[in-house]
Design an enzyme around this catalytic site. Structure first.
Site, PDB file in Angstrom:
ATOM      1  N   GLU A  34       0.800  -1.081  -0.113  1.00 34.82           N
ATOM      2  CA  GLU A  34       0.079  -0.033  -0.031  1.00 34.82           C
ATOM      3  C   GLU A  34       0.830   1.179   0.036  1.00 34.82           C
ATOM      4  O   GLU A  34       1.436   1.506   0.999  1.00 34.82           O
ATOM      5  CB  GLU A  34      -0.917   0.074   1.337  1.00 34.82           C
ATOM      6  CG  GLU A  34      -1.982   0.857   1.181  1.00 34.82           C
ATOM      7  CD  GLU A  34      -2.846   0.604   2.569  1.00 34.82           C
ATOM      8  OE1 GLU A  34      -3.429   1.821   3.211  1.00 34.82           O
ATOM      9  OE2 GLU A  34      -3.124  -0.391   2.920  1.00 34.82           O
ATOM     10  N   ASP A  82      -5.483   9.265   9.007  1.00 34.82           N
ATOM     11  CA  ASP A  82      -3.864   8.894   9.503  1.00 34.82           C
ATOM     12  C   ASP A  82      -3.970   9.246  10.845  1.00 34.82           C
ATOM     13  O   ASP A  82      -4.214  10.524  11.257  1.00 34.82           O
ATOM     14  CB  ASP A  82      -3.208   9.283   8.400  1.00 34.82           C
ATOM     15  CG  ASP A  82      -3.340   8.755   7.137  1.00 34.82           C
ATOM     16  OD1 ASP A  82      -3.489   7.496   7.093  1.00 34.82           O
ATOM     17  OD2 ASP A  82      -3.139   9.352   5.936  1.00 34.82           O
TER      18      ASP A  82
END
Length: 242
Positions: free
Chosen positions: A31, A42
């Protein structure tokens, strides 16, 4: 089915070298995070890595250029994790055309709800790039069923109600939810967020078809010691192979 190891790297100046390390040490799908100024999904480790990459001048054009130059040197599949604003700014069709050209297997868009992702699939259906679905633990059974039945590539289940990198207790219903998702689809169902250790992996793969490891990989690349990194990656791969 072989359990999937899906490590995450930030798309920075060194990302191709980092991909090669992961590719050599047991990754099945890598990824690649596209740096973005407002990465809502995040946690601090990946957010800081993204900010550093932006300061380095990394853009989606740089990532595409590097992938185009090195795609024949990468043996495993790779996907992009990006926010929808980057795709819109690039142009949807142009973005997916470039993904296909540079060997990108799929795209994860964490801020794009299911209904909008399905509409996007229809608009870019001429390209072979898969749009990977995420399923949160807070989703209703009806919504989980709908997402699972339309998913492609693999399904990314979020282990907790938090941003990436949180090292806490996984959602109490995680394993039961993964089991129920697997009954709805024939594609792999993997788990991510907060997975760091071989012990975490062993626990999760009792039900999941693989794991995504992000913040821990990013953190280790930032203080990169080749021998230690390879030892860690081998420990994860071994946990997955048990």
């Amino acid at each position: 089915m072989t359990k999937l190891f899906i490590p995450y790297v930030m798309g920075n100046k060194d990302f191709i070298n980092n991909i090669k390390v992961l590719d050599k040490n047991g990754a099945d799908i890598i990824e690649i995070g596209v740096p973005f100024s407002d990465p809502v999904a995040d946690g601090p480790v990946i957010m800081n890595a993204g900010n550093k990459a932006i300061k380095e001048g990394v853009t989606i054009d740089f990532i595409f250029k590097e992938l185009a130059s090195h795609q024949n040197e990468i043996n495993c599949k790779y996907v992009l994790m990006t926010y929808y604003n980057i795709i819109v700014s690039y142009g949807e069709e142009a973005f997916f055309k470039e993904c296909e050209k540079t060997g990108v297997y799929g795209v994860i868009i964490p801020d794009l709800p299911f209904e909008l992702a399905e509409a996007l699939k229809r608009r870019v259906s001429q390209y072979s790039v898969k749009i990977i679905s995420l399923i949160a633990m807070t989703a209703s059974e009806e919504r989980i069923k709908t997402i699972a039945q339309h998913a492609e590539g693999f399904i990314y289940t979020v282990t907790m109600n938090a941003t990436t990198g949180k090292d806490g207790t996984f959602h109490p219903e995680l394993k039961e939810k993964i089991k129920s998702i697997k009954e709805l689809t024939n594609i792999p169902v993997v788990a991510g967020f907060g997975i760091r250790t071989p012990e975490h992996v062993t626990n999760i793969i009792e039900v999941a078809d693989g794991v995504v490891i992000g913040s821990e990989i990013v953190k280790r690349f930032e203080s990169y010691h080749p021998g230690e990194m390879e030892e860690y990656l081998v420990s994860i791969r071994e946990a997955l192979n048990k």
